[in-house]
Scaffold this active site. Structure first.
Site, PDB file in Angstrom:
ATOM      1  N   SER A  11      40.952  -4.612   9.478  1.00 33.17           N
ATOM      2  CA  SER A  11      41.590  -4.387  10.884  1.00 33.17           C
ATOM      3  C   SER A  11      42.617  -2.952  10.428  1.00 33.17           C
ATOM      4  O   SER A  11      42.460  -2.440   9.541  1.00 33.17           O
ATOM      5  CB  SER A  11      42.373  -5.443  11.637  1.00 33.17           C
ATOM      6  OG  SER A  11      42.982  -5.256  12.910  1.00 33.17           O
ATOM      7  N   LYS A  61      40.146  -2.803  17.013  1.00 36.70           N
ATOM      8  CA  LYS A  61      40.732  -3.641  15.864  1.00 36.70           C
ATOM      9  C   LYS A  61      41.193  -4.885  16.546  1.00 36.70           C
ATOM     10  O   LYS A  61      41.119  -5.833  15.699  1.00 36.70           O
ATOM     11  CB  LYS A  61      41.797  -2.591  15.217  1.00 36.70           C
ATOM     12  CG  LYS A  61      41.423  -1.522  14.669  1.00 36.70           C
ATOM     13  CD  LYS A  61      40.296  -2.004  13.254  1.00 36.70           C
ATOM     14  CE  LYS A  61      39.928  -0.747  12.527  1.00 36.70           C
ATOM     15  NZ  LYS A  61      39.165  -1.022  11.521  1.00 36.70           N
ATOM     16  N   TYR A  87      40.799   2.732  19.637  1.00 29.10           N
ATOM     17  CA  TYR A  87      40.876   2.155  18.281  1.00 29.10           C
ATOM     18  C   TYR A  87      41.505   0.886  18.238  1.00 29.10           C
ATOM     19  O   TYR A  87      41.163  -0.106  17.533  1.00 29.10           O
ATOM     20  CB  TYR A  87      41.815   3.216  17.268  1.00 29.10           C
ATOM     21  CG  TYR A  87      41.926   2.970  15.920  1.00 29.10           C
ATOM     22  CD1 TYR A  87      40.637   2.928  14.965  1.00 29.10           C
ATOM     23  CD2 TYR A  87      43.202   2.647  15.261  1.00 29.10           C
ATOM     24  CE1 TYR A  87      40.926   2.517  13.718  1.00 29.10           C
ATOM     25  CE2 TYR A  87      43.354   2.056  14.023  1.00 29.10           C
ATOM     26  CZ  TYR A  87      42.387   2.263  13.052  1.00 29.10           C
ATOM     27  OH  TYR A  87      42.383   1.806  11.746  1.00 29.10           O
TER      28      TYR A  87
HETATM   29  N1  NDP Z   1      43.569   5.056   6.244  1.00 28.36           N
HETATM   30  C1  NDP Z   1      44.191   4.720   7.253  1.00 28.36           C
HETATM   31  O1  NDP Z   1      45.616   4.994   7.503  1.00 28.36           O
HETATM   32  C2  NDP Z   1      44.022   3.368   7.619  1.00 28.36           C
HETATM   33  C3  NDP Z   1      42.661   2.847   7.451  1.00 28.36           C
HETATM   34  N2  NDP Z   1      42.363   1.478   8.318  1.00 28.36           N
HETATM   35  C4  NDP Z   1      41.025   1.011   8.347  1.00 28.36           C
HETATM   36  O2  NDP Z   1      40.499   0.725   6.938  1.00 28.36           O
HETATM   37  C5  NDP Z   1      39.138   1.330   6.884  1.00 28.36           C
HETATM   38  C6  NDP Z   1      39.008   2.199   5.920  1.00 28.36           C
HETATM   39  O3  NDP Z   1      39.579   3.543   6.164  1.00 28.36           O
HETATM   40  P1  NDP Z   1      39.651   4.842   5.169  1.00 28.36           P
HETATM   41  O4  NDP Z   1      39.526   4.373   3.779  1.00 28.36           O
HETATM   42  O5  NDP Z   1      40.728   5.536   5.735  1.00 28.36           O
HETATM   43  O6  NDP Z   1      38.344   5.643   5.797  1.00 28.36           O
HETATM   44  P2  NDP Z   1      37.630   6.567   5.378  1.00 28.36           P
HETATM   45  O7  NDP Z   1      37.440   7.672   6.393  1.00 28.36           O
HETATM   46  O8  NDP Z   1      38.351   7.362   4.073  1.00 28.36           O
HETATM   47  O9  NDP Z   1      36.350   6.078   4.760  1.00 28.36           O
HETATM   48  C7  NDP Z   1      35.228   5.324   5.929  1.00 28.36           C
HETATM   49  C8  NDP Z   1      34.025   4.694   4.928  1.00 28.36           C
HETATM   50  O10 NDP Z   1      33.521   3.964   6.166  1.00 28.36           O
HETATM   51  C9  NDP Z   1      32.258   4.671   6.140  1.00 28.36           C
HETATM   52  N3  NDP Z   1      31.448   4.657   7.457  1.00 28.36           N
HETATM   53  C10 NDP Z   1      32.067   5.216   8.675  1.00 28.36           C
HETATM   54  N4  NDP Z   1      31.272   5.062   9.644  1.00 28.36           N
HETATM   55  C11 NDP Z   1      30.082   4.337   9.230  1.00 28.36           C
HETATM   56  C12 NDP Z   1      28.655   4.033   9.729  1.00 28.36           C
HETATM   57  N5  NDP Z   1      28.758   4.222  10.954  1.00 28.36           N
HETATM   58  N6  NDP Z   1      28.090   3.031   9.160  1.00 28.36           N
HETATM   59  C13 NDP Z   1      28.377   2.888   7.832  1.00 28.36           C
HETATM   60  N7  NDP Z   1      29.566   3.375   7.222  1.00 28.36           N
HETATM   61  C14 NDP Z   1      30.386   3.998   7.979  1.00 28.36           C
HETATM   62  C15 NDP Z   1      32.186   6.027   5.615  1.00 28.36           C
HETATM   63  O11 NDP Z   1      30.886   6.580   4.933  1.00 28.36           O
HETATM   64  P3  NDP Z   1      30.148   7.601   5.641  1.00 28.36           P
HETATM   65  O12 NDP Z   1      31.070   8.427   6.633  1.00 28.36           O
HETATM   66  O13 NDP Z   1      29.218   8.145   4.684  1.00 28.36           O
HETATM   67  O14 NDP Z   1      29.190   6.716   6.696  1.00 28.36           O
HETATM   68  C16 NDP Z   1      33.398   5.806   4.333  1.00 28.36           C
HETATM   69  O15 NDP Z   1      32.729   5.094   3.396  1.00 28.36           O
HETATM   70  C17 NDP Z   1      38.676   1.422   8.543  1.00 28.36           C
HETATM   71  O16 NDP Z   1      38.221   0.312   9.031  1.00 28.36           O
HETATM   72  C18 NDP Z   1      40.186   2.070   9.048  1.00 28.36           C
HETATM   73  O17 NDP Z   1      40.167   1.731  10.401  1.00 28.36           O
HETATM   74  C19 NDP Z   1      43.473   0.443   8.764  1.00 28.36           C
HETATM   75  C20 NDP Z   1      44.685   1.298   8.755  1.00 28.36           C
HETATM   76  C21 NDP Z   1      45.173   2.449   8.290  1.00 28.36           C
HETATM   77  C1  VSD Z   2      58.573  -7.131  14.491  1.00 28.83           C
HETATM   78  C2  VSD Z   2      58.687  -6.146  13.657  1.00 28.83           C
HETATM   79  C3  VSD Z   2      57.588  -4.619  13.739  1.00 28.83           C
HETATM   80  C4  VSD Z   2      57.575  -3.931  12.509  1.00 28.83           C
HETATM   81  C5  VSD Z   2      57.281  -2.572  12.538  1.00 28.83           C
HETATM   82  C6  VSD Z   2      55.873  -2.544  12.982  1.00 28.83           C
HETATM   83  C7  VSD Z   2      55.469  -1.082  13.026  1.00 28.83           C
HETATM   84  C8  VSD Z   2      54.132  -0.877  13.736  1.00 28.83           C
HETATM   85  C9  VSD Z   2      53.740   0.420  13.605  1.00 28.83           C
HETATM   86  C10 VSD Z   2      52.143   0.577  14.067  1.00 28.83           C
HETATM   87  C11 VSD Z   2      51.411   1.449  12.966  1.00 28.83           C
HETATM   88  C12 VSD Z   2      49.841   1.661  13.275  1.00 28.83           C
HETATM   89  C13 VSD Z   2      49.309   2.355  12.134  1.00 28.83           C
HETATM   90  C14 VSD Z   2      47.907   2.340  12.316  1.00 28.83           C
HETATM   91  C15 VSD Z   2      46.993   3.184  11.118  1.00 28.83           C
HETATM   92  C16 VSD Z   2      45.731   3.366  11.331  1.00 28.83           C
HETATM   93  O1  VSD Z   2      45.039   2.318  11.396  1.00 28.83           O
HETATM   94  C17 VSD Z   2      45.309   4.646  11.323  1.00 28.83           C
HETATM   95  N1  VSD Z   2      45.796   5.757  10.100  1.00 28.83           N
HETATM   96  C18 VSD Z   2      43.713   4.944  11.367  1.00 28.83           C
HETATM   97  O2  VSD Z   2      43.255   4.664  10.215  1.00 28.83           O
END
Ligand code: NDP
Ligand code: VSD
Length: 327
Positions: free
Chosen positions: A174, A192, A188
């Site tokens: 998530s 999630k 988004y």
């Molecule tokens: N980076 C962040 O700030 C955060 C990320 N997340 C979550 O973590 C997870 C990974 O994020 P992150 O590492 O940044 O992502 P990246 O964009 O770096 O990587 C995403 C991966 O998912 C694959 N992917 C995307 N679409 C599809 C599809 N339709 N079918 C199969 N594979 C797919 C991509 O490969 P390809 O494109 O080749 O399919 C790639 O391997 C996500 O779910 C994101 O929401 C959560 C919080 C914060």
């Molecule tokens: C009770 C105390 C509360 C503490 C602080 C809470 C702060 C929340 C901030 C939410 C940030 C969301 C970032 C999502 C990142 C992400 O998923 C994207 N980069 C897409 O990948």
């Protein structure tokens, strides 16, 4: 007897009663999900968090499969994992939006012990500006894709867990934006938050099959996906996201893997995330009596702190609007 001393004793007794009842009642029961020699499948395993997770699992002696759309990036990831760990990961080319492709990928991979549904897309924009195509795309990849993976993997997973008697795991990636709604993330956050409902219901259904569900909630994480996202992310979204800081993909992968191995239901990744998880504990399953105790004791304080964060975010939105009007 000193009345103060009496009151203190009473308080201690109440706290002990709470701890004791949580030891008895916390569910599901704690479990360990071993990784060595087991089959770990990571969707989105070619990049960012998924790649870091696959590499770590390989380093811990797991057999690893990585699934994504782009074959070249998958092969580069496989080579990097081989170089770092000596493990040859299986490459599976599939779009999670295509249930037939996901089913045949899982047939090719064979029974999975740990399924990590990590693929995800993030296209932040104010909903009014965002096309329904982007909204649908976000829901299709993040939510429907996760359904497809679980549906395809579950029958064989169940059989294997029953045969071996070793606990298995389904982990969903998530985001902190899946615990609190954030400006620019309407699609988004919806995708999630939905994973949480899915995870809670699924945990009820698969607990008797010895399968443990884990939900991971990372903050902003340094990945190729985030670099792309930052090119278009609204300023306010970045201001709000900054309240939870940022992490490296490998640190998130480490937290995630530890959470999976210890069969935690909720896995926060940093201090802000831990506070957020206490504030949003809701009625989620909690195998750890110690964490259950922290949740019970921390609930009202975290609600209060959460309200201060909301105050701060609404102030930022007001300020930003005033600035935009002047310009
Ligand atoms: N980076 C962040 O700030 C955060 C990320 N997340 C979550 O973590 C997870 C990974 O994020 P992150 O590492 O940044 O992502 P990246 O964009 O770096 O990587 C995403 C991966 O998912 C694959 N992917 C995307 N679409 C599809 C599809 N339709 N079918 C199969 N594979 C797919 C991509 O490969 P390809 O494109 O080749 O399919 C790639 O391997 C996500 O779910 C994101 O929401 C959560 C919080 C914060
Ligand atoms: C009770 C105390 C509360 C503490 C602080 C809470 C702060 C929340 C901030 C939410 C940030 C969301 C970032 C999502 C990142 C992400 O998923 C994207 N980069 C897409 O990948």
């Amino acid at each position: 007897m000193d009345p103060l001393f009496f009151l203190l004793c009473l308080l201690l007794l109440v706290l002990l009663a709470v701890v004791f009842s949580l030891i008895l009642f916390a569910r599901p029961r704690p479990a360990r999900v071993p990784l060595k020699g087991r089959h770990v499948l990571v969707s989105g395993g070619s990049s960012g968090i998924g790649f870091a997770l696959a590499r770590r699992a390989a380093a811990e002696g797991a057999r690893v499969s990585i699934l994504a759309r782009d074959q070249t990036r998958l092969e580069e990831a496989r080579d990097a994992i081989r170089l770092a760990t000596g493990v040859d990961a299986l490459v599976l080319v599939a779009d999670v939006r295509d249930p037939a492709a996901v089913t045949s990928a899982l047939e090719e991979a064979g029974p999975v012990d740990v399924l990590v549904c990590n693929q995800g897309v993030f296209l932040p924009l104010e909903l009014e500006q965002q096309s329904m195509e982007e909204v649908r795309f976000t829901m299709d990849v993040n939510l429907m894709g996760t359904f497809h993976l679980i549906k395809a993997a579950l029958p064989a997973m169940k059989r294997k867990a029953e045969e071996t008697g070793v606990p298995a795991s389904i982990a969903l990636m998530s985001s902190q934006a899946g615990q609190v709604g954030v400006y620019g993330y309407s699609a988004y956050s919806a995708s999630k938050f939905a994973l949480r409902g899915l995870a809670e219901a699924l945990q009820h259904e698969v607990i008797m099959d010895n399968i443990h569900v884990t939900l991971i909630f990372p903050p902003d994480t340094d990945t190729p996906g985030l670099a792309e996202e930052l090119k278009r992310r609204p300023e306010i979204t970045s201001i709000i996201a900054a309240s939870a800081g940022g992490m490296k993909a490998d640190d998130v992968a480490k937290k995630a893997l530890n959470g999976i191995k210890s069969a935690q239901f909720v896995v926060p990744c940093n201090i802000e995330g831990t506070m957020l998880s206490i504030a949003t504990a809701g009625l989620s399953p909690q195998p750890s009596f110690a964490w259950a105790f922290v949740e019970v004791m921390g609930a009202s304080l975290m609600r209060l702190i959460g309200l201060f964060f909301q105050w701060n975010w609404f102030c930022a939105i007001e300020k930003w609007h005033a600035k935009k009007k002047c310009a």
